[in-house]
Design a protein around this motif. Structure first.
Motif, mmCIF file in Angstrom:
data_model
loop_
_atom_site.group_PDB
_atom_site.id
_atom_site.type_symbol
_atom_site.label_atom_id
_atom_site.label_comp_id
_atom_site.label_asym_id
_atom_site.label_seq_id
_atom_site.Cartn_x
_atom_site.Cartn_y
_atom_site.Cartn_z
ATOM 1 N N ARG A 232 15.664 -10.960 6.926
ATOM 2 C CA ARG A 232 15.551 -12.288 6.303
ATOM 3 C C ARG A 232 16.221 -12.285 4.939
ATOM 4 O O ARG A 232 16.165 -11.297 4.212
ATOM 5 N N LEU A 233 16.800 -13.428 4.590
ATOM 6 C CA LEU A 233 17.365 -13.585 3.254
ATOM 7 C C LEU A 233 16.331 -14.143 2.284
ATOM 8 O O LEU A 233 16.369 -13.847 1.089
ATOM 9 N N ILE A 234 15.412 -14.965 2.801
ATOM 10 C CA ILE A 234 14.296 -15.454 1.994
ATOM 11 C C ILE A 234 13.003 -15.196 2.770
ATOM 12 O O ILE A 234 13.006 -15.155 3.998
ATOM 13 N N VAL A 235 11.927 -14.979 2.051
ATOM 14 C CA VAL A 235 10.643 -14.655 2.664
ATOM 15 C C VAL A 235 9.603 -15.666 2.186
ATOM 16 O O VAL A 235 9.510 -15.957 0.981
ATOM 17 N N ARG A 236 8.814 -16.193 3.112
ATOM 18 C CA ARG A 236 7.771 -17.170 2.778
ATOM 19 C C ARG A 236 6.426 -16.459 2.620
ATOM 20 O O ARG A 236 6.238 -15.343 3.112
ATOM 21 N N PRO A 237 5.470 -17.107 1.958
ATOM 22 C CA PRO A 237 4.164 -16.457 1.732
ATOM 23 C C PRO A 237 3.458 -16.049 3.019
ATOM 24 O O PRO A 237 2.869 -14.972 3.086
ATOM 25 N N ASP A 238 3.507 -16.910 4.063
ATOM 26 C CA ASP A 238 2.808 -16.557 5.305
ATOM 27 C C ASP A 238 3.419 -15.322 5.959
ATOM 28 O O ASP A 238 2.722 -14.515 6.587
ATOM 29 N N GLN A 239 4.752 -15.150 5.805
ATOM 30 C CA GLN A 239 5.390 -13.955 6.348
ATOM 31 C C GLN A 239 4.953 -12.701 5.588
ATOM 32 O O GLN A 239 4.657 -11.660 6.192
ATOM 33 N N MET A 240 4.875 -12.798 4.275
ATOM 34 C CA MET A 240 4.438 -11.661 3.474
ATOM 35 C C MET A 240 2.978 -11.317 3.768
ATOM 36 O O MET A 240 2.613 -10.139 3.869
ATOM 37 N N LEU A 241 2.143 -12.329 3.925
ATOM 38 C CA LEU A 241 0.718 -12.086 4.199
ATOM 39 C C LEU A 241 0.524 -11.443 5.565
ATOM 40 O O LEU A 241 -0.337 -10.567 5.730
ATOM 41 N N ASP A 242 1.306 -11.858 6.568
ATOM 42 C CA ASP A 242 1.209 -11.227 7.887
ATOM 43 C C ASP A 242 1.606 -9.750 7.823
ATOM 44 O O ASP A 242 0.972 -8.895 8.449
ATOM 45 N N GLU A 243 2.642 -9.444 7.072
ATOM 46 C CA GLU A 243 3.070 -8.051 6.925
ATOM 47 C C GLU A 243 2.000 -7.225 6.215
ATOM 48 O O GLU A 243 1.726 -6.079 6.599
ATOM 49 N N MET A 244 1.358 -7.815 5.191
ATOM 50 C CA MET A 244 0.297 -7.112 4.475
ATOM 51 C C MET A 244 -0.908 -6.883 5.378
ATOM 52 O O MET A 244 -1.536 -5.817 5.356
ATOM 53 N N CYS A 245 -1.221 -7.865 6.203
ATOM 54 C CA CYS A 245 -2.355 -7.732 7.126
ATOM 55 C C CYS A 245 -2.094 -6.620 8.144
ATOM 56 O O CYS A 245 -2.995 -5.820 8.449
ATOM 57 N N ALA A 246 -0.845 -6.554 8.658
ATOM 58 C CA ALA A 246 -0.495 -5.492 9.609
ATOM 59 C C ALA A 246 -0.556 -4.126 8.937
ATOM 60 O O ALA A 246 -0.972 -3.136 9.558
ATOM 61 N N THR A 247 -0.168 -4.064 7.671
ATOM 62 C CA THR A 247 -0.234 -2.796 6.938
ATOM 63 C C THR A 247 -1.671 -2.339 6.739
ATOM 64 O O THR A 247 -1.968 -1.138 6.788
ATOM 65 N N MET A 248 -2.579 -3.276 6.509
ATOM 66 C CA MET A 248 -3.988 -2.931 6.327
ATOM 67 C C MET A 248 -4.705 -2.676 7.657
ATOM 68 O O MET A 248 -5.886 -2.321 7.666
ATOM 69 N N GLY A 249 -3.994 -2.874 8.796
ATOM 70 C CA GLY A 249 -4.609 -2.685 10.112
ATOM 71 C C GLY A 249 -5.114 -1.281 10.347
ATOM 72 O O GLY A 249 -6.109 -1.070 11.062
ATOM 73 N N GLY A 250 -4.476 -0.264 9.737
ATOM 74 C CA GLY A 250 -4.897 1.113 9.924
ATOM 75 C C GLY A 250 -6.269 1.382 9.332
ATOM 76 O O GLY A 250 -7.176 1.901 10.007
ATOM 77 N N ARG A 251 -6.453 1.025 8.071
ATOM 78 C CA ARG A 251 -7.764 1.223 7.441
ATOM 79 C C ARG A 251 -8.823 0.328 8.095
ATOM 80 O O ARG A 251 -9.982 0.738 8.250
ATOM 81 N N ALA A 252 -8.431 -0.883 8.477
ATOM 82 C CA ALA A 252 -9.389 -1.786 9.127
ATOM 83 C C ALA A 252 -9.872 -1.191 10.453
ATOM 84 O O ALA A 252 -11.054 -1.305 10.802
ATOM 85 N N ALA A 253 -8.976 -0.521 11.205
ATOM 86 C CA ALA A 253 -9.374 0.105 12.476
ATOM 87 C C ALA A 253 -10.380 1.225 12.237
ATOM 88 O O ALA A 253 -11.345 1.387 13.005
ATOM 89 N N GLU A 254 -10.184 1.999 11.178
ATOM 90 C CA GLU A 254 -11.148 3.059 10.853
ATOM 91 C C GLU A 254 -12.521 2.454 10.534
ATOM 92 O O GLU A 254 -13.564 2.980 10.955
#
Length: 656
Positions: A499-521
């Protein structure tokens, strides 16, 4: 043909005046060490032999050298005819007209030696002459005084020649030429073979650079319309994107002298050397104009002045920069000398260096997109022996965010992996293994991991995969592994959308996926571990960027504290108050905790699928996108995207 034959003949060593000095010094030292032995047949003897010769009446004269502890023995004419003295009667190696003794000996105590001779003379009624004398070895005394100084001066000259750029001749080779430029002059016929054909991608940058080369080749085309030659072009971009490669292509394409050097070549331990080298560089370029000067890593001398000089002393680097500014656009303007420079830290360069008239053009060399990556693969795959026709589009998609240097490394690593596996050619799997090796590090299959830790890692990675599969804007998964690589105990590979520009919902989805590991634990074991360190670092940086850089936080509003000029790093104060700092910390924490709670909620609803995925991961250790599709089914967002693409394609066909 004669020219080629001459070029292959071995070159004769160059004559040096130092050879003469060395030969003379060696002869002097040799004569001093050998003494008179080369000019005579003098033999060494002992005190007992001397006494025997004296009793036999063979000795005519003895000269005692008191200051040296030596005695010179001269035989009678009759004694020289005896067989016992035949050796001292031989002719010397070198004819010598002086009077030399037949024997020489070193005595101990002078008084005892004299008493023994007098006693033998009295007993045998001998008329042997005994004289006492002193001798001075002037050559030996001079050498013993001068040699230490010669040795010290020789070592000093050797060290200074090494410090000033090598023991050979040329600029910088002599101690008094330390201020000469170290730039290497390239000859396009012999020194470099790189051309613009070897530079894949970078179409915009190549167009600008080619225009500069064309100007030097055919200046009338531009000057006839009143145009002036640009003074310089600055290549700016991340490391490995091809800035230096572009300069090499210019050296290969331009039919003009090309001077190449690094910014650190101006830096020396002596005061004033940097400015002197700048002057000498531009003098050489003007003498050979039209010419091109290329300065790699110019930030070594081009850093903004007055930022790090806290002592108030005269800064050698600033003097070098001042001289460079004057030479590029001073009172006496240079003609037909273009300066190319490269840096990946344009934000720290001095403003005076960046202005028009010095570096007229700033060419940004960005990371290649998918089309440019395909072209780069084509260049680097030329020397690679492949087992099949590779899908370059597929390889380009597998390497998002890779620079040209990274792609070259992928091709080389793939060849090494194939050779390690005893293959005759490189195939597609070797390239995929090379990408994994570069991104994740080397596999460590022998690392000792307990069963409990392995289970935790499996659920952690399965958590990432599950959450990213459920979110629309998260990057699609490629594969997941729990085999340790590098410093990580497990890893998940994604194929992010470019992407050339990133919207807040896209950034939040990426952050949520990143936190998926600790959330699974947390969901599966109701415990958390230190395994999420890199995840926490990533989401914290993203949240801080949303709040302080991109102005995507409603509480703080449309404000940024980012300074593109890079001046903030020299300040001691923050660009906001303590109250704002507290609010920033609160908003960052709020964003992260919201996405963590969102990930927990998603995993709670899909706990059975998370468990199935983790168990399959424990069984296989590596799972791919196909395994996720069997468990979760097709991603609904992919279906929607495919439908939109079909509609768009149909519309385009109708419009045609």
């Amino acid at each position: 043909m004669a020219k080629d034959n001459n070029s292959n003949t071995p070159k004769k060593p160059r004559f040096s005046s130092w050879w003469i000095y060395g030969v003379v010094l060696a002869l002097i030292i040799g004569f001093q060490l050998i003494g008179n032995s080369a000019f005579s047949s003098t033999e060494k003897t002992t005190t007992s032999e001397l006494q025997e010769y004296l009793r036999n009446g063979d000795i005519a004269k003895i000269i005692v050298i008191k200051n040296m502890g030596q005695a010179k023995v001269f035989l009678t004419e009759a004694a020289l005819q005896k067989k016992v003295h035949a050796k001292v009667n031989e002719k010397p190696l070198i004819p010598y007209t002086g009077i030399v003794p037949q024997y020489i000996l070193e005595y101990g105590d002078l008084q005892i030696f004299q008493n023994e001779i007098d006693e033998i003379k009295a007993e045998n009624s001998l008329e042997t002459i005994v004289e006492f004398d002193t001798e001075q070895n002037y050559l030996g005394d001079v050498l013993s005084f001068i040699l230490p100084f010669i040795l010290i001066i020789g070592i000093w000259i050797y060290l200074m020649r090494r410090m000033s750029g090598g023991a050979g001749g040329g600029a910088g080779g002599q101690i008094f030429n330390i201020g000469k430029s170290k730039a290497k002059l390239f000859d396009e016929k012999t020194d470099t073979r790189t051309s613009f054909k070897d530079v894949a991608g970078l179409e915009g940058a190549k167009e600008e650079i080619e225009e500069i080369v064309e100007f030097l080749k055919n200046p009338d085309k531009y000057t006839s319309l009143g145009g002036k030659i640009p003074k310089g072009a600055l290549l700016v971009g991340p490391p490995g994107t091809g800035k230096t490669l572009l300069a090499k292509a210019v050296a290969g394409e331009a039919k003009v002298p090309f001077f190449s050097l690094s910014g650190s070549d101006f830096v020396e331990m002596f005061v004033g050397v940097g400015a002197s080298r700048v002057r000498d560089l531009f003098k050489q370029a003007k003498d050979k104009s039209p010419a091109i000067i290329f300065i790699d890593e110019i930030d070594a001398i081009g850093r903004a002045r007055g930022k790090s000089n806290f002592t108030g002393s005269n800064d050698e680097r600033e003097n070098t920069l001042n001289q460079l500014l004057t030479e590029m656009d001073g009172f006496g303007t240079n003609t037909n000398v273009i300066v190319l420079a490269a840096t990946n830290r344009a934000d720290v360069l001095d403003k005076a260096l960046m202005r028009a008239g010095r570096f007229d053009r700033q060419i940004y060399v960005d990371l290649p997109d998918i089309r440019e990556r395909k072209e780069i693969f084509e260049v680097h795959l030329r020397p690679i022996k492949t087992a099949e026709t590779l899908d370059l589009d597929f390889l380009a998609k597998q390497t998002p965010g890779f620079s040209g240097a990274d792609i070259a490394n992928v091709c080389n690593e793939a060849a090494l992996i194939a050779a390690r596996k005893e293959k005759k050619a490189v195939n597609k799997q070797d390239f995929l293994d090379a990408v994994d090796r570069i991104v994740g590090g080397l596999e460590k299959k022998n690392k000792i991991i307990t069963q409990e830790e392995k289970k935790t890692i499996a659920f952690h990675e399965a958590g990432h995969a599950t959450v990213s599969w459920m979110l629309e804007h998260a990057a699609p998964l490629v594969k997941v592994t729990i085999v340790p690589r590098g410093q990580s105990l497990g890893a998940a590979w994604y194929l992010p959308e470019e992407r050339l520009i990133v919207r807040p919902d896209q950034m939040l989805d990426e952050m949520c996926a990143t936190m998926g590991g600790r959330a699974a634990e947390k969901v599966m074991f109701n415990k958390i571990s230190t395994g999420a360190l890199s995840d926490l670092e990533k989401v914290t940086k993203q949240a801080r960027a949303m709040v302080t850089i991109y102005g995507l936080n409603e509480e703080l509003g449309n404000i940024t504290y980012y300074d593109s000029s890079g001046q903030n790093e020299y300040g001691f104060t923050k660009p906001y108050s303590e109250e704002t700092a507290q609010k920033i910390d609160e908003e960052i924490s709020k964003i992260i905790e919201e996405q963590y709670a969102r990930a927990i909620d998603l995993l709670d609803k899909n706990k059975d699928k998370l468990t199935t995925l983790a168990e399959r991961l424990l069984e296989k250790e590596v799972i791919f996108k196909d395994d996720l599709e069997k468990i979760f089914g097709k991603r609904p967002f992919e279906k929607q995207a495919l439908a939109e693409e079909k509609v768009k394609a149909t519309t385009d066909e109708e419009s045609e």
